[in-house]
Design an enzyme around this catalytic site. Structure first.
Site, PDB file in Angstrom:
ATOM      1  N   LYS A   1       6.211  -1.125 -19.287  1.00  0.00           N
ATOM      2  CA  LYS A   1       7.195  -2.167 -18.965  1.00  0.00           C
ATOM      3  C   LYS A   1       6.607  -3.565 -19.093  1.00  0.00           C
ATOM      4  O   LYS A   1       7.289  -4.502 -19.478  1.00  0.00           O
ATOM      5  CB  LYS A   1       7.730  -1.967 -17.540  1.00  0.00           C
ATOM      6  CG  LYS A   1       8.479  -0.679 -17.325  1.00  0.00           C
ATOM      7  CD  LYS A   1       9.037  -0.578 -15.914  1.00  0.00           C
ATOM      8  CE  LYS A   1       7.960  -0.567 -14.851  1.00  0.00           C
ATOM      9  NZ  LYS A   1       7.033   0.581 -14.962  1.00  0.00           N
TER      10      LYS A   1
ATOM     11  N   ASP B   1       4.202   3.321 -15.489  1.00  0.00           N
ATOM     12  CA  ASP B   1       3.201   3.281 -16.567  1.00  0.00           C
ATOM     13  C   ASP B   1       3.825   3.521 -17.937  1.00  0.00           C
ATOM     14  O   ASP B   1       3.146   3.962 -18.871  1.00  0.00           O
ATOM     15  CB  ASP B   1       2.078   4.307 -16.333  1.00  0.00           C
ATOM     16  CG  ASP B   1       1.469   4.197 -14.942  1.00  0.00           C
ATOM     17  OD1 ASP B   1       1.107   3.066 -14.568  1.00  0.00           O
ATOM     18  OD2 ASP B   1       1.373   5.216 -14.244  1.00  0.00           O
TER      19      ASP B   1
ATOM     20  N   GLY C   1       0.292  -1.765 -11.495  1.00  0.00           N
ATOM     21  CA  GLY C   1      -0.464  -2.568 -12.449  1.00  0.00           C
ATOM     22  C   GLY C   1       0.297  -2.719 -13.746  1.00  0.00           C
ATOM     23  O   GLY C   1       0.810  -1.742 -14.300  1.00  0.00           O
ATOM     24  N   HIS C   2       0.427  -3.946 -14.246  1.00  0.00           N
ATOM     25  CA  HIS C   2       1.095  -4.213 -15.518  1.00  0.00           C
ATOM     26  C   HIS C   2       0.050  -4.725 -16.496  1.00  0.00           C
ATOM     27  O   HIS C   2      -0.613  -5.733 -16.231  1.00  0.00           O
ATOM     28  CB  HIS C   2       2.188  -5.274 -15.354  1.00  0.00           C
ATOM     29  CG  HIS C   2       3.160  -4.969 -14.256  1.00  0.00           C
ATOM     30  ND1 HIS C   2       4.180  -4.062 -14.395  1.00  0.00           N
ATOM     31  CD2 HIS C   2       3.258  -5.439 -12.993  1.00  0.00           C
ATOM     32  CE1 HIS C   2       4.871  -3.994 -13.252  1.00  0.00           C
ATOM     33  NE2 HIS C   2       4.325  -4.810 -12.391  1.00  0.00           N
TER      34      HIS C   2
ATOM     35  N   GLN D   1       7.054   0.289 -10.895  1.00  0.00           N
ATOM     36  CA  GLN D   1       7.265   1.737 -10.792  1.00  0.00           C
ATOM     37  C   GLN D   1       8.446   2.192 -11.677  1.00  0.00           C
ATOM     38  O   GLN D   1       8.698   1.595 -12.706  1.00  0.00           O
ATOM     39  CB  GLN D   1       7.445   2.172  -9.331  1.00  0.00           C
ATOM     40  CG  GLN D   1       6.198   2.016  -8.505  1.00  0.00           C
ATOM     41  CD  GLN D   1       6.185   0.751  -7.684  1.00  0.00           C
ATOM     42  OE1 GLN D   1       7.201   0.163  -7.382  1.00  0.00           O
ATOM     43  NE2 GLN D   1       5.004   0.332  -7.278  1.00  0.00           N
TER      44      GLN D   1
END
Length: 431
Positions: free
Chosen positions: A16, A13, A40-41, A223
């Site tokens: 990225k 988080d 999640g991105h 991650q």
């Protein structure tokens, strides 16, 4: 050749997705090398938010080839849902390819993940229950099903029936839960087989050819270092290696072909799920960071745990990743705080630790040793150069550089891909 890697340096988080999206403008090939749809991105383009879980963040750049690599575990149903959402927004998706060596997250992996968490009580890991851990476990136990098996559906069906029979014994005899319907599972896969198979490639040869031809290849992980299966706060970790070394096994490239390793550092610390968190703030300051920073999971929506920046953790990530550059994100969230703290070491039973201990029990007992810095009140979100930043913000950044020994090449001061300050040229200097 130019093989650049973007990795997280904390617990994920860090932002990225945005950084990959920015760097993807110059990339010829973008490769996701590990993880699954448990991450999640979030990418914001012209005010529109895109939340991706399995697709590479660089997928929004249609001129680049986007590859889901061999080290990724893929839920094909989730993948097709994400592609459908992008198509509905009018985006082209024929540049998305999947390694035929990637392992398939089967429905029984998701079910197993749910049951393991349900029956673990106070010992639960806090997974997203997407089947990632059970899929990796079966992969290393040599009981996995790979994408290439879908080309020969009779092979796929034989494996699926055999493995589900074993899983159903686990579900019914150990957990006392219902068995899964094998025929339904097979038919569900039969319905999507053609669309998945049409996207399969042998990606190792493709990616290495692109590198050898001098193309710009961007490797994207999910991650971060503190969730690494080997170097994170075990067992509260993910099931793969989201480090620069993970690129070699997860994408099939040699270490010598990686020319730049960019570590994304959030200006404070957050963590989702269980596990020790030395600088966690359970007070008004922590809640302020959470609300101002929008610290709620893109995948689960659950509130993230928030705390001061832990440079003991970031230094750990610098070492194991071999960082060449740092991208500092969300420093704008700290505006308005009179005093800021940065953790530079731990104290455990009266002893100072300048590294992250291997034992989770030791980390859980650690207290942070802080350096205090003066804060700033200015809004950073519209600033475009390092010179514009307030003096105390510059001191905060220089402190990070001096402590880690790695330069801060880019500073993110807002969620949009345009809200960036470039201190060094990440593109040309990485070649």
């Amino acid at each position: 050749m130019s093989g650049r890697v973007v990795v997280g340096t904390q617990w994920g988080d860090e932002g990225k997705g945005k950084i990959v999206d920015v760097l993807s403008e110059h990339a010829d090939t973008i490769v996701r090398f590990q993880g699954g749809n448990n991450a999640g991105h979030t990418v914001i383009v012209n005010g529109e938010k895109f939340i991706l879980h399995l697709l590479p963040s660089g997928v929004l750049h249609e001129n680049a080839s986007c590859i889901i690599g061999p080290g990724v575990v893929v839920d094909p149903f989730v993948l097709l849902e994400e592609i459908a959402v992008l198509k509905k927004k009018g985006m082209k998706c024929d540049h998305i390819r999947i390694s035929d060596r990637a392992h398939i997250i089967m429905p029984y992996h998701v079910y197993q993940d749910e049951l393991q968490e349900k029956h673990s009580g106070e010992h639960k890991i806090g997974t997203t229950k997407r089947g990632i851990g059970p899929c990796y476990a079966d992969k290393f136990a040599r009981n996995g099903i790979r994408m290439c098996d879908l080309r020969h559906f009779s092979v796929f069906e034989e494996k699926a029936r055999r493995f589900l029979a074993e899983k159903n014994r686990l579900f019914t005899e150990i957990y006392g839960e219902e068995a899964m319907d094998c025929d339904k599972m097979i038919n569900d896969f039969r319905a999507i087989r053609e669309e998945i198979v049409s996207r399969l490639i042998e990606s190792v040869s493709v990616v290495n050819r692109d590198l050898d031809e001098g193309k710009d290849v961007l490797f994207e992980g999910a991650q971060a270092a503190m969730l690494d299966i080997n170097y994170g706060t075990y067992p509260y970790v993910t099931s793969s290696s989201p480090t620069s070394a993970g690129v070699c096994t997860g994408a099939g490239v040699a270490p010598s072909k990686i020319t730049q390793v960019i570590g994304v550092v959030k200006a404070y610390s957050t963590r989702v799920g269980e596990g020790p968190f030395v600088t966690e703030l359970s007070d008004a300051v922590g809640e302020q960071i959470r609300q101002v920073g929008g610290e709620f999971g893109a995948t689960t929506g659950r509130p993230r745990r928030c705390g001061w920046l832990d440079l003991n953790v970031v230094k750990h990530a610098c070492i194991i990743n071999g960082l060449t550059d740092i991208v500092l994100t969300k420093i704008d969230v700290l505006s308005g705080m009179k005093q800021l703290k940065i953790c530079v070491a731990y104290e455990i039973d009266g002893e100072r630790y300048d590294h992250v201990p291997s034992s989770m029990e030791d980390v859980a007992r650690a207290t942070p040793i802080y350096e205090e810095l003066e804060g700033w009140s200015e809004d950073l979100s519209q600033m475009t150069s390092f010179e514009e930043l307030p003096l105390n913000a510059k001191k905060y950044i220089r402190f990070i550089e001096d402590f880690t020994g790695v330069r801060v090449s880019m500073i993110s001061v807002g969620p949009d891909r345009r809200n960036n300050i470039y201190v060094h040229d990440l593109i040309s200097e990485g070649k």
